[in-house]
Design a protein around this motif. Structure first.
Motif, PDB file in Angstrom:
ATOM      1  N   THR A 161      18.906  14.880  25.801  1.00  0.00           N
ATOM      2  CA  THR A 161      18.968  13.419  25.844  1.00  0.00           C
ATOM      3  C   THR A 161      20.216  12.905  25.139  1.00  0.00           C
ATOM      4  N   LEU A 162      20.479  13.486  23.987  1.00  0.00           N
ATOM      5  CA  LEU A 162      21.679  13.111  23.234  1.00  0.00           C
ATOM      6  C   LEU A 162      22.929  13.347  24.079  1.00  0.00           C
ATOM      7  N   THR A 163      22.974  14.515  24.711  1.00  0.00           N
ATOM      8  CA  THR A 163      24.147  14.862  25.506  1.00  0.00           C
ATOM      9  C   THR A 163      24.301  13.926  26.696  1.00  0.00           C
ATOM     10  N   GLU A 164      23.178  13.630  27.338  1.00  0.00           N
ATOM     11  CA  GLU A 164      23.233  12.722  28.484  1.00  0.00           C
ATOM     12  C   GLU A 164      23.806  11.365  28.063  1.00  0.00           C
ATOM     13  N   ARG A 165      23.349  10.904  26.916  1.00  0.00           N
ATOM     14  CA  ARG A 165      23.875   9.656  26.359  1.00  0.00           C
ATOM     15  C   ARG A 165      25.394   9.734  26.217  1.00  0.00           C
ATOM     16  N   ALA A 166      25.851  10.813  25.606  1.00  0.00           N
ATOM     17  CA  ALA A 166      27.280  10.974  25.361  1.00  0.00           C
ATOM     18  C   ALA A 166      28.058  11.000  26.672  1.00  0.00           C
ATOM     19  N   VAL A 167      27.541  11.789  27.614  1.00  0.00           N
ATOM     20  CA  VAL A 167      28.238  11.902  28.887  1.00  0.00           C
ATOM     21  C   VAL A 167      28.323  10.547  29.570  1.00  0.00           C
ATOM     22  N   THR A 168      27.219   9.815  29.562  1.00  0.00           N
ATOM     23  CA  THR A 168      27.213   8.492  30.190  1.00  0.00           C
ATOM     24  C   THR A 168      28.277   7.591  29.573  1.00  0.00           C
ATOM     25  N   GLU A 169      28.264   7.502  28.255  1.00  0.00           N
ATOM     26  CA  GLU A 169      29.225   6.628  27.577  1.00  0.00           C
ATOM     27  C   GLU A 169      30.657   7.039  27.869  1.00  0.00           C
ATOM     28  N   MET A 170      30.885   8.347  27.786  1.00  0.00           N
ATOM     29  CA  MET A 170      32.264   8.817  27.884  1.00  0.00           C
ATOM     30  C   MET A 170      32.801   8.743  29.309  1.00  0.00           C
ATOM     31  N   THR A 171      31.985   9.115  30.284  1.00  0.00           N
ATOM     32  CA  THR A 171      32.486   9.027  31.660  1.00  0.00           C
ATOM     33  C   THR A 171      32.718   7.575  32.045  1.00  0.00           C
ATOM     34  N   ALA A 172      31.875   6.676  31.533  1.00  0.00           N
ATOM     35  CA  ALA A 172      32.086   5.253  31.820  1.00  0.00           C
ATOM     36  C   ALA A 172      33.475   4.840  31.356  1.00  0.00           C
ATOM     37  N   VAL A 173      33.814   5.195  30.116  1.00  0.00           N
ATOM     38  CA  VAL A 173      35.129   4.848  29.586  1.00  0.00           C
ATOM     39  C   VAL A 173      36.236   5.488  30.416  1.00  0.00           C
ATOM     40  N   LEU A 174      36.055   6.767  30.711  1.00  0.00           N
ATOM     41  CA  LEU A 174      37.122   7.495  31.402  1.00  0.00           C
ATOM     42  C   LEU A 174      37.356   6.952  32.815  1.00  0.00           C
ATOM     43  N   THR A 175      36.291   6.671  33.543  1.00  0.00           N
ATOM     44  CA  THR A 175      36.491   6.150  34.907  1.00  0.00           C
ATOM     45  C   THR A 175      37.101   4.756  34.869  1.00  0.00           C
ATOM     46  N   GLU A 176      36.725   3.963  33.867  1.00  0.00           N
ATOM     47  CA  GLU A 176      37.333   2.644  33.715  1.00  0.00           C
ATOM     48  C   GLU A 176      38.831   2.775  33.493  1.00  0.00           C
ATOM     49  N   VAL A 177      39.188   3.652  32.557  1.00  0.00           N
ATOM     50  CA  VAL A 177      40.597   3.854  32.249  1.00  0.00           C
ATOM     51  C   VAL A 177      41.326   4.376  33.484  1.00  0.00           C
ATOM     52  N   ASP A 178      40.662   5.270  34.186  1.00  0.00           N
ATOM     53  CA  ASP A 178      41.240   5.858  35.391  1.00  0.00           C
ATOM     54  C   ASP A 178      41.643   4.784  36.401  1.00  0.00           C
ATOM     55  N   ALA A 179      40.853   3.728  36.450  1.00  0.00           N
ATOM     56  CA  ALA A 179      41.066   2.691  37.460  1.00  0.00           C
ATOM     57  C   ALA A 179      42.304   1.850  37.192  1.00  0.00           C
ATOM     58  N   SER A 180      42.859   1.982  35.998  1.00  0.00           N
ATOM     59  CA  SER A 180      43.986   1.116  35.636  1.00  0.00           C
ATOM     60  C   SER A 180      45.254   1.466  36.415  1.00  0.00           C
ATOM     61  N   GLY A 181      45.332   2.694  36.927  1.00  0.00           N
ATOM     62  CA  GLY A 181      46.497   3.080  37.715  1.00  0.00           C
ATOM     63  C   GLY A 181      47.758   3.291  36.905  1.00  0.00           C
ATOM     64  N   ALA A 182      47.627   3.364  35.584  1.00  0.00           N
ATOM     65  CA  ALA A 182      48.793   3.543  34.729  1.00  0.00           C
ATOM     66  C   ALA A 182      49.275   4.994  34.765  1.00  0.00           C
ATOM     67  N   GLU A 183      50.361   5.262  34.028  1.00  0.00           N
ATOM     68  CA  GLU A 183      50.877   6.617  33.899  1.00  0.00           C
ATOM     69  C   GLU A 183      49.881   7.465  33.103  1.00  0.00           C
ATOM     70  N   ALA A 184      49.918   8.763  33.308  1.00  0.00           N
ATOM     71  CA  ALA A 184      48.911   9.635  32.696  1.00  0.00           C
ATOM     72  C   ALA A 184      48.929   9.553  31.169  1.00  0.00           C
ATOM     73  N   ASP A 185      50.125   9.503  30.584  1.00  0.00           N
ATOM     74  CA  ASP A 185      50.154   9.468  29.123  1.00  0.00           C
ATOM     75  C   ASP A 185      49.600   8.156  28.575  1.00  0.00           C
ATOM     76  N   ALA A 186      49.898   7.053  29.268  1.00  0.00           N
ATOM     77  CA  ALA A 186      49.345   5.764  28.845  1.00  0.00           C
ATOM     78  C   ALA A 186      47.820   5.759  28.995  1.00  0.00           C
ATOM     79  N   MET A 187      47.353   6.373  30.077  1.00  0.00           N
ATOM     80  CA  MET A 187      45.902   6.489  30.280  1.00  0.00           C
ATOM     81  C   MET A 187      45.261   7.261  29.141  1.00  0.00           C
TER      82      MET A 187
END
Lengths: 189, 189
Positions: free
Chosen positions: A51-77
């Motif tokens: 359960t703890l891990t699922e929580r972490a994965v949910t939070e972290m993938t949410a952040v990562l996919t959001e950042v991914d959507a910005s279309g910026a350069e990889a280092d800025a991402m």
DNA sequence: TCTCCGTTGCACACTAGTGTGCAGTCTACT
DNA sequence: AGTAGACTGCACACTAGTGTGCAACGGAGA
């Protein structure tokens, strides 16, 4: 409604963060309940950790996919990702320790999708010559991410003082020149 | 004379490397002896691990002080140190995992002097502007060293193919520019 | 041949954790 | 007042490890 359950989860993260080998009894008493109550919410220790891990994965993938959507350069991402993941990373630092050990396989499976997203980001950075290519993307992303966690772990205060250092360190390791790394980090709003 | 004892130590390093939580029974059967025999040589599990750690510290400090005596620049010293420590690092990778956990304190104490030597080297590098100063020397040295072990751990073959990558990665993280890092590594005899 | 000495095999006591069963209590809601 | 649900307290069975004691075995050397 489930305030006890939530408190157990929150406290478990703390206790396991201090000592990944802590038992259900330690977690229970830290949460101010009796061991039997914990088993009422989580049939087994593995359930709790999952359960703890699922929580972490949910939070972290949410952040990562959001950042991914910005279309910026990889280092800025990467900079943005670390900045936003930093407050979370310290809380979930135990997962890094738990990946080796009894529940390693279960955790590894849950963390898999997140690992892939990270590797993709690093691979894109390598393809556009923003990141160095001295290591394959799968390993480089793991090591860079691990370093962030390791610094979060060395940071006693969980303050933002370490976030800057962690971001710079991981950028350097990814092959971003120091001047560019510092410029990127200081551009953060 | 003590060939059984030596075999136990060698095998223990392998077994614990695969699984840091392996018990005395696992080590014994992997060494082709019975559990009781292991206790004949090492009164307790802690004794075994302490002996292993002492071995590691001896080997590693020997290398580090030798390298230290060369009087070279800090980054060149680092390269030489990693090159010579690499074959050893993979064998002793378990110590990194064992530092958190039951015997953490004991191991930490034994590894202390080595940690200090490393921190000194990094500090000298920072003072002469060869290494970056985004982290205090104590933490930076630990993280850089940890990365070398982590890459050694990801490297299935323990071949020298990963040594180059590990050295470059740690140099980058220490703030050495990529071109210089590659030049240094390729200068190795 | 006799005798060490390392090794074996087995039994034992102990610790520390997991997970379950069940009767009792407290509290909030109706 | 009554009741449902969460929490408690305690006992229990089970697992898996550590470390010890002791008699027996077997081979290498005096």
């Amino acid at each position: 409604m489930n305030e006890t359950r939530d408190r157990i989860l929150d406290v478990a993260l703390d206790v396991l963060g201090d000592n990944p080998d802590a038992g259900m009894g330690d977690i229970a008493s830290a949460a101010g309940v009796v061991r039997r109550t914990v088993y009422g919410h989580f049939p087994s220790r593995l359930d709790l950790i999952r359960t703890l891990t699922e929580r972490a994965v949910t939070e972290m993938t949410a952040v990562l996919t959001e950042v991914d959507a910005s279309g910026a350069e990889a280092d800025a991402m990467w900079v943005e990702f670390i900045a936003r993941i930093w407050p979370v990373a310290h809380r979930y630092r135990v997962l890094l320790a738990l990946r080796r050990g009894e529940y390693g396989e279960a955790i590894h499976g849950l963390l898999g999708p997140l690992d892939e997203l990270l590797a993709d980001l690093v691979k894109r950075g390598q393809d556009s010559d923003v990141f160095a290519q001295h290591l394959p993307p799968g390993i480089l992303s793991q090591i860079a991410y691990g370093v962030v966690f390791a610094i979060a772990d060395s940071d006693p205060s969980n303050g933002t003082l370490g976030a800057r250092a962690a971001t710079i360190t991981s950028l350097l390791m990814l092959g971003v020149p120091e001047t560019r790394a510092i410029a990127l980090v200081d551009d953060q709003p």
